[in-house]
Each structure stands twice: as C-alpha cells, then as structure tokens.
Design a protein around this motif. Structure first.
Motif, mmCIF file in Angstrom:
data_model
loop_
_atom_site.group_PDB
_atom_site.id
_atom_site.type_symbol
_atom_site.label_atom_id
_atom_site.label_comp_id
_atom_site.label_asym_id
_atom_site.label_seq_id
_atom_site.Cartn_x
_atom_site.Cartn_y
_atom_site.Cartn_z
ATOM 1 N N CYS A 1 0.868 -1.176 0.000
ATOM 2 C CA CYS A 1 0.000 0.000 0.000
ATOM 3 C C CYS A 1 0.907 1.230 0.000
ATOM 4 O O CYS A 1 1.805 1.336 0.849
ATOM 5 C CB CYS A 1 -0.915 -0.006 1.224
ATOM 6 N N TYR A 2 0.703 2.141 -0.947
ATOM 7 C CA TYR A 2 1.586 3.294 -1.046
ATOM 8 C C TYR A 2 0.817 4.507 -1.549
ATOM 9 O O TYR A 2 -0.173 4.390 -2.266
ATOM 10 C CB TYR A 2 2.759 2.994 -1.985
ATOM 11 N N GLN A 3 1.288 5.688 -1.168
ATOM 12 C CA GLN A 3 0.656 6.935 -1.594
ATOM 13 C C GLN A 3 1.465 7.549 -2.724
ATOM 14 O O GLN A 3 2.640 7.872 -2.557
ATOM 15 C CB GLN A 3 0.558 7.923 -0.428
ATOM 16 N N SER A 4 0.834 7.690 -3.874
ATOM 17 C CA SER A 4 1.530 8.233 -5.037
ATOM 18 C C SER A 4 0.519 8.684 -6.080
ATOM 19 O O SER A 4 -0.592 8.139 -6.168
ATOM 20 C CB SER A 4 2.459 7.175 -5.648
ATOM 21 N N SER A 5 0.924 9.660 -6.875
ATOM 22 C CA SER A 5 0.087 10.076 -7.999
ATOM 23 C C SER A 5 0.288 9.165 -9.201
ATOM 24 O O SER A 5 -0.426 9.283 -10.197
ATOM 25 C CB SER A 5 0.438 11.524 -8.394
ATOM 26 N N GLN A 6 1.272 8.243 -9.104
ATOM 27 C CA GLN A 6 1.571 7.333 -10.206
ATOM 28 C C GLN A 6 1.260 5.882 -9.825
ATOM 29 O O GLN A 6 1.347 5.515 -8.660
ATOM 30 C CB GLN A 6 3.057 7.391 -10.571
ATOM 31 N N ASP A 7 0.949 5.079 -10.826
ATOM 32 C CA ASP A 7 0.852 3.637 -10.639
ATOM 33 C C ASP A 7 2.268 3.076 -10.736
ATOM 34 O O ASP A 7 2.911 3.150 -11.792
ATOM 35 C CB ASP A 7 -0.035 3.034 -11.732
ATOM 36 N N LEU A 8 2.780 2.536 -9.631
ATOM 37 C CA LEU A 8 4.168 2.078 -9.558
ATOM 38 C C LEU A 8 4.283 0.554 -9.585
ATOM 39 O O LEU A 8 5.293 -0.004 -9.170
ATOM 40 C CB LEU A 8 4.836 2.631 -8.294
ATOM 41 N N ASP A 9 3.244 -0.101 -10.079
ATOM 42 C CA ASP A 9 3.243 -1.564 -10.086
ATOM 43 C C ASP A 9 4.414 -2.126 -10.892
ATOM 44 O O ASP A 9 5.034 -3.115 -10.494
ATOM 45 C CB ASP A 9 1.924 -2.087 -10.648
ATOM 46 N N ALA A 10 4.734 -1.508 -12.007
ATOM 47 C CA ALA A 10 5.853 -1.986 -12.827
ATOM 48 C C ALA A 10 7.176 -1.853 -12.082
ATOM 49 O O ALA A 10 8.046 -2.733 -12.169
ATOM 50 C CB ALA A 10 5.901 -1.221 -14.147
ATOM 51 N N ASP A 11 7.341 -0.774 -11.322
ATOM 52 C CA ASP A 11 8.566 -0.577 -10.543
ATOM 53 C C ASP A 11 8.670 -1.614 -9.425
ATOM 54 O O ASP A 11 9.761 -2.108 -9.119
ATOM 55 C CB ASP A 11 8.578 0.836 -9.943
ATOM 56 N N ILE A 12 7.532 -1.938 -8.824
ATOM 57 C CA ILE A 12 7.503 -2.947 -7.762
ATOM 58 C C ILE A 12 7.911 -4.305 -8.314
ATOM 59 O O ILE A 12 8.761 -5.003 -7.739
ATOM 60 C CB ILE A 12 6.096 -3.006 -7.125
ATOM 61 N N ARG A 13 7.330 -4.679 -9.442
ATOM 62 C CA ARG A 13 7.662 -5.977 -10.045
ATOM 63 C C ARG A 13 9.122 -6.023 -10.495
ATOM 64 O O ARG A 13 9.775 -7.061 -10.387
ATOM 65 C CB ARG A 13 6.727 -6.263 -11.225
ATOM 66 N N ARG A 14 9.622 -4.900 -10.985
ATOM 67 C CA ARG A 14 11.018 -4.849 -11.412
ATOM 68 C C ARG A 14 11.963 -5.065 -10.222
ATOM 69 O O ARG A 14 12.955 -5.798 -10.332
ATOM 70 C CB ARG A 14 11.322 -3.508 -12.070
ATOM 71 N N ALA A 15 11.647 -4.445 -9.090
ATOM 72 C CA ALA A 15 12.481 -4.609 -7.900
ATOM 73 C C ALA A 15 12.485 -6.060 -7.433
ATOM 74 O O ALA A 15 13.528 -6.610 -7.051
ATOM 75 C CB ALA A 15 11.991 -3.687 -6.783
ATOM 76 N N MET A 16 11.321 -6.706 -7.457
ATOM 77 C CA MET A 16 11.234 -8.113 -7.068
ATOM 78 C C MET A 16 12.027 -9.000 -8.026
ATOM 79 O O MET A 16 12.700 -9.946 -7.600
ATOM 80 C CB MET A 16 9.763 -8.548 -7.030
ATOM 81 N N LYS A 17 11.968 -8.682 -9.306
ATOM 82 C CA LYS A 17 12.707 -9.461 -10.309
ATOM 83 C C LYS A 17 14.213 -9.353 -10.074
ATOM 84 O O LYS A 17 14.951 -10.330 -10.231
ATOM 85 C CB LYS A 17 12.336 -8.975 -11.712
ATOM 86 N N GLU A 18 14.668 -8.180 -9.688
ATOM 87 C CA GLU A 18 16.091 -7.986 -9.409
ATOM 88 C C GLU A 18 16.551 -8.867 -8.246
ATOM 89 O O GLU A 18 17.639 -9.436 -8.283
ATOM 90 C CB GLU A 18 16.361 -6.513 -9.102
#
Length: 333
Positions: free
Chosen positions: A45-62
């Motif tokens: 759960c995060y507060q942002s004006s952007q959808d950061l789902d791609a960034d989250i998945r990228r971090a997990m992939k790393e």
C-alpha cells in the motif's frame, strides 16, 4: 489600518499554503499492489500520484535474479555451482550483511546451512530417517567461517563444497528493495509486506501509524487457521517474524521443525515458538528472527537487551506447556 492589512495578508498566505498542500496531497491517493512472489504472497500500500506496479515488479525481479535458489540463472545459483558471474549489488548486500550477523550471533544465523536444510526435507526434497552419519558428513561443509567478503573481491569461498541458502534473509531484503524503489519514486507513506515481513514508512490512509499483526504460534502448516497474538502500530521501521508453527512435519511422533541449528546439524527443539524482531531494515530483522529461533529464549533475550537497534517480541512454551510472551522494553504496542 496597516496592522489589519498585515493580518489579512498573513491569513491569505496561510490559506494559500493550506489549499496548496491539500491540492498536492489530493493528487496522491493511496494505491495497492498485490500478488504472488518467491512462493508466497505480497501486499503493498503506497501513496503516489503514479501507478508504480511496474517498478515494484522490477524490484522483485532484481532480487530473484540475485538470490533465488530456484532460479538456475541467479547469481546465488551460479555461485553454488562454482561458476564465475558478474558482481551483483543485491547479492553483495545480502551476503555481506548476513556474514556480519553470523559473527554477532556466533553462527546461529548462517547462510551456508543449505545442505542441512535440504537433508532434513526443507529444501528441494523431503527426507525421512536422517542418520547421524549423514548429518556429520554434511556439517564439515557448513559454517560461515568458510566464507569471507570484501568490497574488492566480493564473496570468497574457502571450501569448494560450501553452498548458500539465503532464504532466511532474502525475503527481508526483497521488502527493503521494494521499499527503496518506492522511496526513489517520491513515496513517503507506504507499507510493503512480503510473506509476513514488513517495512512501514510514514502514515497509513487514515493518517495513523501502520498496524501489523503478530500471529499466534498454533501448529498449522496450511496457514488456514491463523490467529493473532497481538497487533502493533509502527512507522519508519521493519518487522520480521520467524517461527516453527507453519513449516514442519512429523517423523513418527517427533515434530521436525524447519529451523536447523548450524552448530549441531539438527532441527531445534526448545520452548521458543516465535520471534518477532523490529529493526531499521527488514533484511536485519529477518536474519535476527531466524537466529533467535536457533538460539532459544534466554540467549535471544540477552542479545536483544544488549543491542539498542533491535526490538523483539517472543512467544514461548513454559515448562508445563503454557504459552507465554516476553518483549523488550522498547517494543511498541
């Protein structure tokens, strides 16, 4: 008259500041990201004006590409096969911190425990009727002192038979890595949870501290009958829990837990059932929670009381089998 204009100007400036702040915050609604990763679930759960789902998945992939035992192309898998591979920042961060915690806990936490974990059926295969000869033959390849780390060379193995299992620290690191990705994107209010390990920062959508539940250690390998022992309210810290009430099996009448003592080669058998640790990073909390489950209640309490960076909550069974709890003086409510 001049004073009245000054007061009016000050009021208008304050009103403008409030409206401007409201306008900025109103554009940053709370968002959620959920799914499965590393054989478990995640909830963010995060507060942002952007959808950061791609960034989250990228971090997990790393993290997966660096530390997964189940990914043949990961840095860890290549290391276990004895292959040369490019330096990896995620891998280096985990092994260097893991070795430091191994030193502090006198080997209770140990990333070289992989062969013993596998022998007892908590790795790639299920085993029964483990013999003392098998344990002894493997123990010679287990021990954090078979490894060394420095920034120039990275991780060095002094025994070619040593293999790594970062399962007791990698999930915590993954939480940190996702949290860092959110922070870099400007998020200041978020909670990242992967498989029960948590990093919380700022405030929740109700503008309060984040609430985290500590599970009651009831034998339940399915996780269906989960009950809460306690709820704590936290911010700007990480929480991890380790316990023997989910991952276990029975060998005859004997319960075999997944927590292996690297010094003996056998699953632990003491009264400490669950260790919840609060620390500055989830990687640290994760590793210490595992170490405490190896050490047992008294040794774990002693270490916590002498380390002001840690807070802990322990659930244990007393001499007559009754559940009891202990918490450090600085543990939140």
């Amino acid at each position: 008259m001049q004073k009245r204009y000054k007061r009016l100007a000050a009021f208008l400036f304050l009103l403008f500041l409030i409206l401007g702040t409201w306008h900025i915050l109103s554009g940053k609604s709370f968002r959620t990201s959920e799914g499965r990763v590393f054989g478990t679930t995640y909830h963010i759960c995060y507060q942002s004006s952007q959808d950061l789902d791609a960034d989250i998945r990228r971090a997990m992939k790393e993290v997966d590409e660096a530390l997964s035992m189940f990914n043949d192309s990961s840095t860890l898998s290549a290391f276990n096969r004895g292959e040369e591979s490019p330096r990896n920042a995620c891998f280096d961060a985990v092994v260097s911190n893991g070795l430091e915690i191994s030193r502090i806990t006198d080997g209770a936490f140990d990333i070289t425990v992989a062969p013993l974990v596998n022998l007892w059926g908590f790795g790639f295969k299920h085993r029964e009727n483990v013999t003392s000869q098998e344990v002894d033959s493997i123990r010679q390849y287990v021990g954090y002192k078979h490894l060394s780390y420095n920034r120039r060379q990275g991780l060095v193995r002094h025994n070619p038979h040593v293999t790594l299992d970062c399962g007791a620290i990698a999930k915590g690191y993954a939480v940190d890595h996702v949290a860092q990705a959110l922070y870099k994107k400007g998020c200041r209010n978020y909670m990242v949870e992967i498989g029960g390990e948590v990093v919380a920062r700022g405030k929740n959508p109700q503008r309060e501290r984040w609430s985290v539940g500590i599970a009651k250690p009831v034998d339940d390998s399915t996780g269906i009958n989960a009950q809460l022992q306690q709820i704590i309210h936290i911010t700007d810290c990480a929480v991890a829990t380790s316990g023997n009430y989910r991952n276990f099996y029975y060998q005859g009448q004997r319960k075999v837990s997944h927590t292996i003592d690297p010094s003996t080669g056998y699953p632990v058998a003491h009264g400490l059932l669950s260790a919840t640790v609060i620390a500055p990073s989830c990687m640290t909390a994760d590793a210490y929670a595992t170490a405490f489950m190896v050490m047992g209640l008294e040794s774990a309490k002693h270490l916590v009381e002498n380390n002001n960076r840690l807070k802990a909550f322990f659930i244990y069974s007393d001499s007559i089998g009754t559940l009891q709890t202990w918490q450090s003086a600085n543990f939140p409510h």
